[in-house]
Motif scaffolding. Structure first.
Motif, PDB file in Angstrom:
ATOM      1  N   LYS A 112       0.841  -1.196   0.000  1.00  0.00           N
ATOM      2  CA  LYS A 112       0.000   0.000   0.000  1.00  0.00           C
ATOM      3  C   LYS A 112       0.876   1.246   0.000  1.00  0.00           C
ATOM      4  O   LYS A 112       1.872   1.309   0.727  1.00  0.00           O
ATOM      5  CB  LYS A 112      -0.919   0.027   1.223  1.00  0.00           C
ATOM      6  CG  LYS A 112      -1.979  -1.060   1.241  1.00  0.00           C
ATOM      7  CD  LYS A 112      -2.841  -0.941   2.494  1.00  0.00           C
ATOM      8  CE  LYS A 112      -3.919  -2.009   2.526  1.00  0.00           C
ATOM      9  NZ  LYS A 112      -4.749  -1.909   3.755  1.00  0.00           N
ATOM     10  N   ARG A 114       0.826   5.502   0.407  1.00  0.00           N
ATOM     11  CA  ARG A 114       0.036   6.617   0.920  1.00  0.00           C
ATOM     12  C   ARG A 114       0.033   7.756  -0.095  1.00  0.00           C
ATOM     13  O   ARG A 114       1.083   8.141  -0.611  1.00  0.00           O
ATOM     14  CB  ARG A 114       0.597   7.085   2.265  1.00  0.00           C
ATOM     15  CG  ARG A 114      -0.370   7.980   3.025  1.00  0.00           C
ATOM     16  CD  ARG A 114      -0.060   7.995   4.498  1.00  0.00           C
ATOM     17  NE  ARG A 114      -0.374   6.738   5.154  1.00  0.00           N
ATOM     18  CZ  ARG A 114      -1.587   6.362   5.539  1.00  0.00           C
ATOM     19  NH1 ARG A 114      -2.634   7.139   5.281  1.00  0.00           N
ATOM     20  NH2 ARG A 114      -1.773   5.213   6.146  1.00  0.00           N
ATOM     21  N   GLU A 401      -1.822  12.164   8.340  1.00  0.00           N
ATOM     22  CA  GLU A 401      -2.318  10.889   7.813  1.00  0.00           C
ATOM     23  C   GLU A 401      -3.816  10.922   7.564  1.00  0.00           C
ATOM     24  O   GLU A 401      -4.320  10.272   6.650  1.00  0.00           O
ATOM     25  CB  GLU A 401      -1.955   9.738   8.763  1.00  0.00           C
ATOM     26  CG  GLU A 401      -0.504   9.317   8.661  1.00  0.00           C
ATOM     27  CD  GLU A 401      -0.281   7.895   9.142  1.00  0.00           C
ATOM     28  OE1 GLU A 401      -1.256   7.236   9.542  1.00  0.00           O
ATOM     29  OE2 GLU A 401       0.884   7.449   9.114  1.00  0.00           O
ATOM     30  N   THR A 404      -4.767  11.872   4.024  1.00  0.00           N
ATOM     31  CA  THR A 404      -4.257  11.014   2.962  1.00  0.00           C
ATOM     32  C   THR A 404      -5.107   9.749   2.877  1.00  0.00           C
ATOM     33  O   THR A 404      -5.920   9.458   3.754  1.00  0.00           O
ATOM     34  CB  THR A 404      -2.789  10.605   3.217  1.00  0.00           C
ATOM     35  OG1 THR A 404      -2.726   9.770   4.385  1.00  0.00           O
ATOM     36  CG2 THR A 404      -1.906  11.825   3.416  1.00  0.00           C
ATOM     37  N   SER A 405      -4.889   9.026   1.813  1.00  0.00           N
ATOM     38  CA  SER A 405      -5.516   7.725   1.644  1.00  0.00           C
ATOM     39  C   SER A 405      -4.415   6.742   1.246  1.00  0.00           C
ATOM     40  O   SER A 405      -3.243   7.107   1.202  1.00  0.00           O
ATOM     41  CB  SER A 405      -6.599   7.802   0.562  1.00  0.00           C
ATOM     42  OG  SER A 405      -7.246   6.553   0.411  1.00  0.00           O
ATOM     43  N   GLN A 406      -4.787   5.532   0.973  1.00  0.00           N
ATOM     44  CA  GLN A 406      -3.826   4.538   0.506  1.00  0.00           C
ATOM     45  C   GLN A 406      -4.353   3.860  -0.746  1.00  0.00           C
ATOM     46  O   GLN A 406      -5.571   3.691  -0.916  1.00  0.00           O
ATOM     47  CB  GLN A 406      -3.559   3.483   1.582  1.00  0.00           C
ATOM     48  CG  GLN A 406      -2.744   4.006   2.761  1.00  0.00           C
ATOM     49  CD  GLN A 406      -2.481   2.894   3.766  1.00  0.00           C
ATOM     50  OE1 GLN A 406      -3.394   2.257   4.275  1.00  0.00           O
ATOM     51  NE2 GLN A 406      -1.217   2.649   4.060  1.00  0.00           N
TER      52      GLN A 406
END
Length: 418
Positions: A112, A114, A401, A404-406
């Motif tokens: 994953k 970010r 964080e 943000t997304s992944q």
């Protein structure tokens, strides 16, 4: 002004700028943050003059003391804004980090990465320091942002916007990476929250009415909390000195914040000993107490608490006080009336502390600490975009964080599925 056309243009510019910010390096984004800090430091006089205009107009319009406190830009708060920018610049950059890489039986590697959310719309009321906090976190996390402050802080926000523009220009980033809406027309909010083509996430910061409206009308995902009904529970195993100090700080450090204690719970085993001490300290601070029947029997002069008091976010020198039947009574009360923001237990009993933090369903749960610590700056996030009491994506103070997304990344070497 044609508000719909203006907001559409702002949204298009933000979407274009987001791509440039996402491509930029950590060093460039940090440069913009540090240059903005320098610009704010150099513009103290301009900021004070602009804020003075807002405060004067606020008094003329009858803003209450809590709102004026949130609006004021004191030298100390300017210092905090500058320090927040520097702290955010010093934080690790989450963008591009690849985690959880693992080989699958097929031979591919899956992990994953970010990534930024894209364009973040922030809608807030009187606090002009939010302009800097929001811009810094959005920029550091690779996002573009559209900031719509309250009409009561328009002069302060525009003065801060000029410092942000200076910082972006010095770093060579797109000037539209941070846009502060120039109109106070409320129609701008309606447009901002219904532009899914241009905006990825909305973060409202302000009163319950504003957040309820945004949550109801938005066509864009919302990160939010509605109110801050925060509790401190003093357990029978509490250190009395710690209990008094924490309770006084949690309520009187600042009245107009969402992490201020609004209800004090006291174990019935120690109520007769500690409530008189607490009541005396609160009265000296000018706090009005509203108590349950047991509280009023122990302390003279306490007003009767109603059901509405247990649900109230006063944002004022008023405190609800209830004597409860031990830890079970405290947990039951909190889980019934809490807004799931921040709740604290004062105890020297580790087992009870563990039960409290496990069973109280709030975004921040504390042991022997003031609820006033529920803040992105205090949590080491540098600054916060807001507090989330939702249970998906981000919860509690939302820092880098949370913006943000992944996405999954897959590495192969000519692999094909069979």
């Amino acid at each position: 002004m044609d508000i719909a056309a203006y907001m559409a243009e702002v949204g298009q510019q933000a979407r274009a700028a987001a791509a440039g910010v996402a491509r930029s390096t950590t060093a460039v984004r940090n440069q913009a943050l540090l240059a903005t800090a320098e610009a704010l430091d150099a513009a103290r006089e301009e900021l004070a003059l602009a804020n003075g205009k807002d405060l004067q107009r606020g008094r003329e319009n009858g803003l209450d003391a809590a709102m004026l406190d949130r609006l004021e830009l004191t030298p100390q708060r300017i210092d905090t804004m500058i320090e927040g920018l520097r702290q955010v610049a010093s934080l690790p950059d989450p963008i591009g980090a690849i985690t959880d890489m693992a080989y699958r039986p097929s031979g591919i590697q899956v992990g994953k990465m970010r990534v930024p959310l894209g364009v973040i719309g922030i809608i807030y009321e009187s606090r002009p320091n939010v302009t800097v906090e929001a811009a810094s976190l959005c920029l550091k996390s690779g996002n573009a942002t559209i900031l719509r402050g309250g009409s009561e802080s328009i002069h302060s926000n525009q003065a801060i916007a000029r410092c942000l523009s200076e910082g972006l220009a010095k770093a060579g980033l797109p000037e539209n990476a941070v846009q502060v809406i120039k109109t106070t027309d409320r129609a701008a909010v309606g447009e901002l929250i219904t532009m899914p083509d241009h905006v990825d996430v909305i973060v409202p910061r302000g009163g319950k009415g504003l957040i309820e409206r945004i949550s109801r009308d938005a066509r864009v995902p919302v990160i939010k909390h509605l109110d801050g009904v925060c509790h401190v529970y003093i357990d029978s195993h509490a250190d009395p000195e710690k209990a008094v100090n924490v309770a006084i700080n949690a309520k009187t450090h600042r009245y107009g914040t969402c992490n201020t204690m609004e209800t004090l719970l006291v174990d019935s085993e120690i109520a007769e000993d500690i409530l008189p001490l607490l009541a005396r300290a609160f009265v000296e601070k000018g706090v009005e107490l509203r108590g349950c029947e047991r509280t009023r029997a122990i302390v003279e002069g306490v007003a009767e608490a109603t059901e509405a008091d247990w649900e109230a976010e006063y944002l004022a020198p008023v405190l609800a006080v209830r004597v409860v039947g031990g830890l079970d009574g405290a947990i039951d009360h909190i889980n019934r009336y809490s807004s799931q923001h921040t709740d604290s237990i004062i105890t020297e009993n580790y087992t009870r502390a563990r039960r409290f933090i496990t069973e109280v369903d709030s975004s921040s749960v504390m042991v022997n600490a003031s609820t006033r610590f529920a803040d992105g700056f205090e949590y080491g996030l540098g600054a916060e975009i807001g507090i989330s009491t939702d249970k998906i994506h981000a919860r509690g103070p939302v820092g880098l964080e949370g913006l943000t997304s992944q996405k999954y990344v897959v590495f192969g070497d000519g692999h094909i599925r069979t």
